[in-house]
Design an enzyme around this catalytic site. Structure first.
Site, short mmCIF file in Angstrom:
data_model
loop_
_atom_site.label_atom_id
_atom_site.label_comp_id
_atom_site.label_asym_id
_atom_site.label_seq_id
_atom_site.Cartn_x
_atom_site.Cartn_y
_atom_site.Cartn_z
N HIS A 194 52.83 -4.65 76.24
CA HIS A 194 52.22 -4.69 77.57
C HIS A 194 50.90 -3.89 77.59
O HIS A 194 49.85 -4.41 77.97
CB HIS A 194 53.23 -4.10 78.57
CG HIS A 194 52.77 -4.08 79.98
ND1 HIS A 194 53.21 -4.99 80.92
CD2 HIS A 194 51.89 -3.28 80.64
CE1 HIS A 194 52.63 -4.73 82.09
NE2 HIS A 194 51.82 -3.70 81.94
N GLU A 195 50.98 -2.65 77.15
CA GLU A 195 49.79 -1.79 77.21
C GLU A 195 48.68 -2.29 76.27
O GLU A 195 47.50 -2.17 76.57
CB GLU A 195 50.14 -0.34 76.90
CG GLU A 195 51.12 0.30 77.89
CD GLU A 195 50.66 0.24 79.34
OE1 GLU A 195 49.44 0.13 79.59
OE2 GLU A 195 51.54 0.28 80.23
N HIS A 243 46.56 -4.74 78.12
CA HIS A 243 45.50 -4.10 78.91
C HIS A 243 44.36 -3.64 78.00
O HIS A 243 43.19 -3.80 78.32
CB HIS A 243 46.05 -2.87 79.64
CG HIS A 243 47.00 -3.19 80.76
ND1 HIS A 243 46.72 -4.13 81.72
CD2 HIS A 243 48.21 -2.68 81.07
CE1 HIS A 243 47.72 -4.18 82.57
NE2 HIS A 243 48.65 -3.32 82.21
ZN LIG Z 1 50.37 -3.07 83.34
#
Ligand SMILES: [Zn+2]
Length: 535
Positions: free
Chosen positions: A384-385, A388
């Site tokens: 997830h990170e 980003h």
């Molecule tokens: Zn997030």
């Protein structure tokens, strides 16, 4: 856990912040540049009409320096909040941020006093294309900016307007007493916000039921105070929207991210249309868990308990990288860089900030902060990170500084996409293991339930509560609780027992201040993933 000191962790698993500032001298140089730039920018006050671009350029240049300085200082503090040198550096950075903001405070109000045609011309000027987004946002704000004296009054009242939000945060994080609830071993232990999600995922039904009722009633016990805070915050939103000539609080709120009302409306419409799928998933869950009644505290527990996966960081990193292969070789190369060039701070250490985020500056590569646990959840967080991080990397590579920031609305696309790709890869890897398949499929289904349905339900609640205030209907804890219960019935009620305690859950929704319209240029934005889906 948490007791290890930073120095006990191999540098390999700690991020290398020297990619932002090589050494103390580089940091000092940045401060010196700000010391010179601040009075230069401030001196342009009152002169924007003479040369608007001079002030705009000076402001962006200073914001960039202040952003670099601030992000570095904060990330250093995040790695160990107990370090007094980091704290002192953070205080310096905050002071610079305030000075920079104050020095440039004249810019937007003065630009907004220019004729619309001038702003349009600047926005469309191809020579100034890096500023087009800035002027676009400014033009969008123009109808909602008040005359300078009125803006000043609102700005001065800013802290007072934030009272509800501040009080809520203190009550929620510090003062609210949580009860002792049942643990797996039969003992009772104090419930914490962090552990609530774990207890709700317990395969022992009594554990999750006790955590659920304990948490909900803890909020219910403070319904007088919590509802008063929430209602003042709603009224504040309605007042600010009205003062700024928005048709509704919803419109004011969506305008921050430039999202049309129709996007919001279709989100709700599609969520409602998909209720039959949610119902089917609920029936499946009930059957898989072998329950005759599905309660709201049965929604988080994984539907299989015979699949466990131990994922130490290096293994998790390799699996995440492999799982993201569909994104191509360039992306793979960037992931490799993230792992080998120390973009990631992996382990929990004493004084380190909890949770996970991706951050960095335009002039650095992105960084990722983790508190890795050797679990699938830990690996998912990494995927997830990194979503980003890569989003930021590409945005920074492709766009000039002035338009590299992306909105919060767009941010979660990259991260969620990575989670889904990673999930697919895991399904593939364990395709001969039925329990594993079940585990990953429910993980995916839970993602839809919590990210799509549950968040939409929150959005619907907030919208209806604001609408009640706008129509002049009385807001009370009773009718807000009724509204929340009714929404739960609408979303889950066909297949699920709506436990009476759920009426209190809306009181957990964080109260945010809303923001002033004149701050479209924060030195840097931080992306954090709050509102954990499971709590
Ligand atoms: Zn997030």
């Amino acid at each position: 856990m948490g007791q290890k000191l930073r120095k006990d962790i191999s540098p390999r698993w700690r991020w290398d912040l020297s990619h932002m500032f090589k050494n103390k001298q580089a940091l000092e140089d940045c401060a010196k540049q700000m010391d010179a730039g601040i009075p230069e920018l401030a001196a342009l006050a009152g002169k924007v009409h003479e040369d608007p671009m001079k002030a705009v350029r000076a402001s962006f240049a200073l914001s960039r320096l202040a952003g670099n300085y601030f992000v570095y200082s904060r990330m250093q503090q995040d790695q160990d909040g107990s370090n007094s040198a980091y704290k002192a550096q953070m205080a310096r950075a905050e002071a610079y941020a305030v000075k920079v903001r104050a020095a440039g405070a004249f810019l937007e109000p003065e630009l907004l006093m220019l004729p619309e045609s001038t702003l349009k011309r600047l926005m469309e000027d191809e020579e100034l294309s890096e500023y087009s987004v800035f002027f676009h946002k400014l033009l969008r704000q123009k109808p909602h900016i008040l005359p300078p004296e009125q803006e000043q009054i609102l700005a001065k009242g800013g802290e007072v307007f934030a009272t509800a939000s501040r009080t809520f945060n203190i009550l929620d994080n510090v003062d609210l007493p949580l009860p002792e609830t049942l643990m797996e071993d039969g003992s009772k232990q104090r419930l914490t916000h962090a552990d609530y999600g774990n207890r709700m995922r317990s395969h022992n039904r009594a554990v999750r039921r006790d955590a659920f009722t304990g948490m909900m009633n803890a909020y219910g016990d403070f319904k007088g105070t919590l509802s008063t805070l929430y209602i003042s915050s709603v009224k504040n939103d309605v007042l600010q929207a009205d003062l700024r000539h928005y048709a509704s609080a919803r419109e004011a709120s969506l305008s921050q991210n430039d999202i049309p009302l129709s996007v919001y409306d279709s989100l709700l419409k599609e969520a409602h249309k998909a209720f039959p799928i949610l119902d089917r998933y609920m029936r499946l869950r009930k059957k898989a868990l072998g329950l005759d009644e599905l309660h709201l505290y049965d929604l988080y527990v994984p539907i299989t308990d015979s699949f466990q996966l131990d994922l130490p960081y290096q293994k998790a990193a390799k699996m995440v990288k492999d799982g993201l292969k569909p994104l191509g070789s360039e992306y793979q190369g960037l992931l490799e860089r993230a792992f080998s060039e120390r973009w990631i701070d992996v382990y929990e250490t004493r004084g380190k900030r909890s949770g996970a985020y991706s951050w960095g500056t335009y002039d650095s590569h992105p960084y990722v902060l983790l508190n890795h646990t050797d679990s699938i959840n830990g690996a998912m967080t990494l995927a997830h990170e990194l979503g980003h991080a890569m989003h930021s990397y590409y945005s920074n590579q492709t766009q000039p500084y002035e338009k590299a920031q992306y909105s919060l609305f767009a941010a979660e696309v990259a991260s969620t996409c990575n989670e889904v790709l990673f999930n697919h890869a895991l399904q593939e890897e364990y395709r001969d293991n039925k329990q594993a398949q079940l585990f990953f499929l429910t993980d995916l289904a839970e993602g839809f339930r919590t990210t799509f349905f549950r968040q939409t339900m929150f959005a619907e609640f907030e919208h209806l509560a604001h609408q009640m205030a706008e129509k002049g209907e009385a807001l009370t804890d009773l009718n807000l609780s009724n509204l929340y219960e009714q929404l739960n019935r609408q979303y889950y009620g066909r297949e699920c027992v709506i436990d009476p305690e759920i009426r209190h859950e809306w009181m957990r929704i964080p109260i945010s201040t809303g923001r002033s319209m004149c701050t479209s240029m924060p030195p840097a934005i931080r992306r954090r993933c709050t509102w954990p889906a499971a709590s």
